[in-house]
Write a protein that holds these residues in place. Structure first.
Motif, PDB file in Angstrom:
ATOM      1  N   HIS A 156       0.855  -1.182   0.000  1.00  0.00           N
ATOM      2  CA  HIS A 156       0.000   0.000   0.000  1.00  0.00           C
ATOM      3  C   HIS A 156       0.888   1.228   0.000  1.00  0.00           C
ATOM      4  O   HIS A 156       1.958   1.222   0.615  1.00  0.00           O
ATOM      5  CB  HIS A 156      -0.936   0.002   1.211  1.00  0.00           C
ATOM      6  N   THR A 157       0.459   2.271  -0.711  1.00  0.00           N
ATOM      7  CA  THR A 157       1.260   3.484  -0.806  1.00  0.00           C
ATOM      8  C   THR A 157       1.389   4.200   0.536  1.00  0.00           C
ATOM      9  O   THR A 157       2.332   4.948   0.746  1.00  0.00           O
ATOM     10  CB  THR A 157       0.672   4.453  -1.847  1.00  0.00           C
ATOM     11  N   ASN A 158       0.458   3.958   1.454  1.00  0.00           N
ATOM     12  CA  ASN A 158       0.524   4.516   2.802  1.00  0.00           C
ATOM     13  C   ASN A 158       1.020   3.410   3.732  1.00  0.00           C
ATOM     14  O   ASN A 158       0.315   2.432   3.948  1.00  0.00           O
ATOM     15  CB  ASN A 158      -0.857   5.008   3.237  1.00  0.00           C
ATOM     16  N   PRO A 159       2.226   3.553   4.305  1.00  0.00           N
ATOM     17  CA  PRO A 159       2.780   2.476   5.140  1.00  0.00           C
ATOM     18  C   PRO A 159       1.944   2.136   6.365  1.00  0.00           C
ATOM     19  O   PRO A 159       2.119   1.061   6.947  1.00  0.00           O
ATOM     20  CB  PRO A 159       4.152   3.000   5.558  1.00  0.00           C
ATOM     21  N   ALA A 160       1.016   2.997   6.760  1.00  0.00           N
ATOM     22  CA  ALA A 160       0.181   2.730   7.929  1.00  0.00           C
ATOM     23  C   ALA A 160      -1.013   1.835   7.605  1.00  0.00           C
ATOM     24  O   ALA A 160      -1.670   1.319   8.510  1.00  0.00           O
ATOM     25  CB  ALA A 160      -0.313   4.041   8.532  1.00  0.00           C
ATOM     26  N   ILE A 161      -1.300   1.620   6.329  1.00  0.00           N
ATOM     27  CA  ILE A 161      -2.479   0.840   5.934  1.00  0.00           C
ATOM     28  C   ILE A 161      -2.123  -0.640   5.843  1.00  0.00           C
ATOM     29  O   ILE A 161      -1.195  -1.022   5.143  1.00  0.00           O
ATOM     30  CB  ILE A 161      -3.052   1.335   4.587  1.00  0.00           C
ATOM     31  N   LYS A 162      -2.881  -1.444   6.555  1.00  0.00           N
ATOM     32  CA  LYS A 162      -2.673  -2.896   6.574  1.00  0.00           C
ATOM     33  C   LYS A 162      -3.774  -3.582   5.770  1.00  0.00           C
ATOM     34  O   LYS A 162      -4.901  -3.107   5.724  1.00  0.00           O
ATOM     35  CB  LYS A 162      -2.685  -3.428   8.007  1.00  0.00           C
ATOM     36  N   PHE A 163      -3.430  -4.707   5.167  1.00  0.00           N
ATOM     37  CA  PHE A 163      -4.402  -5.505   4.427  1.00  0.00           C
ATOM     38  C   PHE A 163      -3.957  -6.958   4.494  1.00  0.00           C
ATOM     39  O   PHE A 163      -2.820  -7.269   4.849  1.00  0.00           O
ATOM     40  CB  PHE A 163      -4.543  -5.013   2.978  1.00  0.00           C
ATOM     41  N   GLY A 164      -4.874  -7.865   4.162  1.00  0.00           N
ATOM     42  CA  GLY A 164      -4.566  -9.292   4.207  1.00  0.00           C
ATOM     43  C   GLY A 164      -4.682  -9.915   2.832  1.00  0.00           C
ATOM     44  O   GLY A 164      -5.460  -9.437   1.994  1.00  0.00           O
ATOM     45  N   ILE A 165      -3.907 -10.981   2.600  1.00  0.00           N
ATOM     46  CA  ILE A 165      -3.987 -11.677   1.318  1.00  0.00           C
ATOM     47  C   ILE A 165      -3.893 -13.186   1.509  1.00  0.00           C
ATOM     48  O   ILE A 165      -3.358 -13.684   2.501  1.00  0.00           O
ATOM     49  CB  ILE A 165      -2.902 -11.227   0.308  1.00  0.00           C
ATOM     50  N   ALA A 166      -4.441 -13.885   0.534  1.00  0.00           N
ATOM     51  CA  ALA A 166      -4.249 -15.335   0.394  1.00  0.00           C
ATOM     52  C   ALA A 166      -3.991 -15.594  -1.077  1.00  0.00           C
ATOM     53  O   ALA A 166      -4.574 -14.927  -1.938  1.00  0.00           O
ATOM     54  CB  ALA A 166      -5.484 -16.101   0.860  1.00  0.00           C
ATOM     55  N   ILE A 167      -3.110 -16.516  -1.379  1.00  0.00           N
ATOM     56  CA  ILE A 167      -2.792 -16.844  -2.764  1.00  0.00           C
ATOM     57  C   ILE A 167      -3.151 -18.302  -2.999  1.00  0.00           C
ATOM     58  O   ILE A 167      -2.962 -19.153  -2.130  1.00  0.00           O
ATOM     59  CB  ILE A 167      -1.318 -16.530  -3.104  1.00  0.00           C
ATOM     60  N   TYR A 168      -3.715 -18.565  -4.178  1.00  0.00           N
ATOM     61  CA  TYR A 168      -4.120 -19.934  -4.488  1.00  0.00           C
ATOM     62  C   TYR A 168      -4.169 -20.112  -5.999  1.00  0.00           C
ATOM     63  O   TYR A 168      -4.112 -19.138  -6.760  1.00  0.00           O
ATOM     64  CB  TYR A 168      -5.478 -20.268  -3.859  1.00  0.00           C
ATOM     65  N   GLY A 169      -4.266 -21.362  -6.408  1.00  0.00           N
ATOM     66  CA  GLY A 169      -4.337 -21.640  -7.832  1.00  0.00           C
ATOM     67  C   GLY A 169      -4.956 -22.990  -8.098  1.00  0.00           C
ATOM     68  O   GLY A 169      -5.015 -23.855  -7.224  1.00  0.00           O
ATOM     69  N   TRP A 170      -5.412 -23.138  -9.357  1.00  0.00           N
ATOM     70  CA  TRP A 170      -6.116 -24.343  -9.772  1.00  0.00           C
ATOM     71  C   TRP A 170      -5.518 -24.893 -11.069  1.00  0.00           C
ATOM     72  O   TRP A 170      -5.071 -24.153 -11.924  1.00  0.00           O
ATOM     73  CB  TRP A 170      -7.582 -24.062 -10.084  1.00  0.00           C
ATOM     74  N   ASP A 171      -5.589 -26.189 -11.197  1.00  0.00           N
ATOM     75  CA  ASP A 171      -5.370 -26.875 -12.459  1.00  0.00           C
ATOM     76  C   ASP A 171      -6.262 -28.111 -12.405  1.00  0.00           C
ATOM     77  O   ASP A 171      -6.956 -28.350 -11.419  1.00  0.00           O
ATOM     78  CB  ASP A 171      -3.904 -27.244 -12.672  1.00  0.00           C
TER      79      ASP A 171
END
Length: 185
Positions: A156-171
């Motif tokens: 994030h362009t603002n270092p104070a902003i937090k966010f969460g992620i998950a990564i996944y994929g299919w075949d």
């Protein structure tokens, strides 16, 4: 989870006695006063976001079902440990598996405050073409970004902003999934 048509599951593992589990602001049936180690299983409909809260510390797991559940061939079971929002970070470096022997279609799911979406970047590019959906009872939204094979940097362009992620994929009858990370202070 992108491309899926059926049901996935969320599991909440109680970290202490007398744990109550709330889904979108309401006590989830059968998940009242759980003992330490007890599991609350939540059927999660595809395409819907859920707010999960507990009365005491707990572990949240997201489980993808196999292709038998919804007849989608590009699928297989996986489990992601979902960190609490208190452990979200400002940046993540993640990678997909390579293209051999399997070439996955890869996604990154993001949870962020709705008012902060414009500052989100992936590989130094503005995040666009995301169908952000609100998460009930919060100021958060969730969305999926399809990504190419390889490493990806989200921040994030603002270092104070937090966010969460998950990564996944299919075949075809194969999959992977993991939390993008967490911040421990």
């Amino acid at each position: 989870l992108e491309t899926r048509k059926g049901i996935n599951y969320l599991k909440v593992v109680a970290g202490g006695n007398n744990t109550w589990v709330f889904v979108n602001g309401f006590v989830h049936p059968g998940c009242e006063a759980l003992a330490m180690g007890d599991v609350c299983r939540i059927r999660a409909k595809q395409g819907q976001n859920y707010e999960i809260r507990t009365s005491s510390p707990a572990l949240l797991l997201q489980l993808s079902t196999g292709s038998d559940e919804d007849q989608v061939e590009a699928a297989d079971p996986f489990m992601i440990v979902v960190p609490p929002i208190e452990q979200f970070s400002n940046s993540y470096l993640v990678t997909t598996p390579g293209s051999e022997p399997i070439s996955f279609t890869n996604y990154i799911n993001v949870i962020i405050e709705q008012s902060q979406v414009a500052g989100l970047r992936i590989d130094d590019n503005l995040v666009t073409k995301v169908n952000w959906q609100p998460i009930p009872n919060t100021r958060l939204v969730g969305g999926s970004i399809q990504v190419s094979i390889g490493a990806h940097f989200l921040h994030h362009t603002n270092p104070a902003i937090k966010f969460g992620i998950a990564i996944y994929g299919w075949d075809r009858h194969d999959s992977y999934g993991y939390s993008g990370g967490l911040q421990l202070n």
